[in-house]
Design a protein around this motif. Sequence first.
Motif, PDB file in Angstrom:
ATOM      1  N   ILE A 131       0.904  -1.011  -0.083  1.00 39.76           N
ATOM      2  CA  ILE A 131      -0.078  -0.043   0.003  1.00 39.76           C
ATOM      3  C   ILE A 131       0.744   1.331  -0.024  1.00 39.76           C
ATOM      4  N   TYR A 132       1.867   1.061   0.835  1.00 38.47           N
ATOM      5  CA  TYR A 132       2.726   2.322   0.856  1.00 38.47           C
ATOM      6  C   TYR A 132       3.400   2.626  -0.613  1.00 38.47           C
ATOM      7  N   PHE A 133       3.927   1.838  -1.289  1.00 38.67           N
ATOM      8  CA  PHE A 133       4.587   1.660  -2.575  1.00 38.67           C
ATOM      9  C   PHE A 133       3.571   2.530  -3.568  1.00 38.67           C
ATOM     10  N   ASP A 153       2.504   7.332   6.745  1.00 39.07           N
ATOM     11  CA  ASP A 153       1.935   6.593   7.708  1.00 39.07           C
ATOM     12  C   ASP A 153       2.114   5.277   7.182  1.00 39.07           C
ATOM     13  N   ASN A 154       1.473   4.984   5.959  1.00 37.39           N
ATOM     14  CA  ASN A 154       1.679   3.592   5.601  1.00 37.39           C
ATOM     15  C   ASN A 154       3.018   2.940   5.778  1.00 37.39           C
ATOM     16  N   PHE A 155       4.009   3.399   5.594  1.00 37.91           N
ATOM     17  CA  PHE A 155       5.464   2.805   5.730  1.00 37.91           C
ATOM     18  C   PHE A 155       5.543   2.907   7.310  1.00 37.91           C
ATOM     19  N   SER A 156       5.171   3.664   8.139  1.00 40.96           N
ATOM     20  CA  SER A 156       5.422   3.365   9.549  1.00 40.96           C
ATOM     21  C   SER A 156       4.694   2.205  10.154  1.00 40.96           C
ATOM     22  N   ASP A 157       3.613   2.104   9.372  1.00 35.39           N
ATOM     23  CA  ASP A 157       2.568   0.977   9.868  1.00 35.39           C
ATOM     24  C   ASP A 157       3.191  -0.420   9.610  1.00 35.39           C
ATOM     25  N   ALA A 158       3.884  -0.407   8.256  1.00 33.26           N
ATOM     26  CA  ALA A 158       4.327  -1.696   8.057  1.00 33.26           C
ATOM     27  C   ALA A 158       5.613  -2.015   8.944  1.00 33.26           C
ATOM     28  N   LEU A 159       6.405  -0.910   9.321  1.00 35.46           N
ATOM     29  CA  LEU A 159       7.440  -1.116  10.360  1.00 35.46           C
ATOM     30  C   LEU A 159       6.949  -1.666  11.649  1.00 35.46           C
ATOM     31  N   VAL A 160       5.801  -1.009  12.172  1.00 34.02           N
ATOM     32  CA  VAL A 160       5.207  -1.294  13.273  1.00 34.02           C
ATOM     33  C   VAL A 160       4.849  -2.885  13.363  1.00 34.02           C
ATOM     34  N   SER A 161       4.153  -3.217  12.246  1.00 35.11           N
ATOM     35  CA  SER A 161       3.775  -4.620  12.298  1.00 35.11           C
ATOM     36  C   SER A 161       4.721  -5.457  12.207  1.00 35.11           C
TER      37      SER A 161
END
Length: 294
Positions: A131-133, A153-161
């Motif tokens: 989704i980020y890309f 925010d999408n990128f941050s969410d990926a790292l969070v997961s």
Amino acid sequence: MEKNLQKQLDFAAFLSVISYLVLATVKVLVSFYTDSSALLADGLNNVTDIGATLAVLIGIRIARKPRDLDHPYGHSRAEQIATLIASFIMMSVGLQVIIENIRSLFVGEFETPNRLAAVVAFASGIFMFGIYFYNNKVAKRTKSKGLEASAKDNFSDALVSFGTTIGVLGASIGFPIIDPIAAILVGVIICKTAWEIFYDATLLLTDGFDPEEMNLFTETVDKVPGVHKVVDLRARMYGNTTIADVVIEVDGGIDVSKSHGITDQIEMILSEQHGIQYTHIHVEPLRSGRTGKD
């Protein structure tokens, strides 16, 4: 903005909302089944993302409204205001996640989570990178600051997961304290992302602009034939549109038509080389005692 780009922008924002809705539902439900504080924190993060992305989507729609008597420059800044609201929502949940899990550390309430939580978190991280890309690509194509913030925010969410995955796996092999610690780290990442989005939005809303970019604009204008000196140049963002105010000196002996031709050329070059859509130019006669560029 072209209708095709508008459709891409709407679809990207709508895709984020639907993705967050599905991920939040799955993570929260699975977190209760697996007793994972980190996955619950991750799920609550996605709940805030729903509201934040909806705010951005609404802001994007309002920003398209044409100018009227009350808004002679249009409604473009609605997108930045929506982004600002989104950062407040994210920060509030990030702080809540941190406080709740610090409390559980002191109380000593540790549960050993089921490894299913790690599988869900890891799959979510992979999905959010996709989704980020996509959103980042559309944001660059449409020059949407709101979608750019959403992509961040999408990128941050990926790292969070992925962080959640590590926390759950560590807790499941005999170190249950790792789960709330991972949840706290999730909260910290949420707050960090919220602050970055807040900073970017407030910078634009207060007419902040990169000095190095303005220097590039000045160098470009200074090379235009007929311009003896760039007296002043300022730039600001109005929504996704760059506006430049330029003061130049030209030969005082030329007629109005020729000076007008110089300003037209400046507008065209700034638009082609730097994507500046609106340039306001004030022309002054060359000061006495000077015959050319210093």
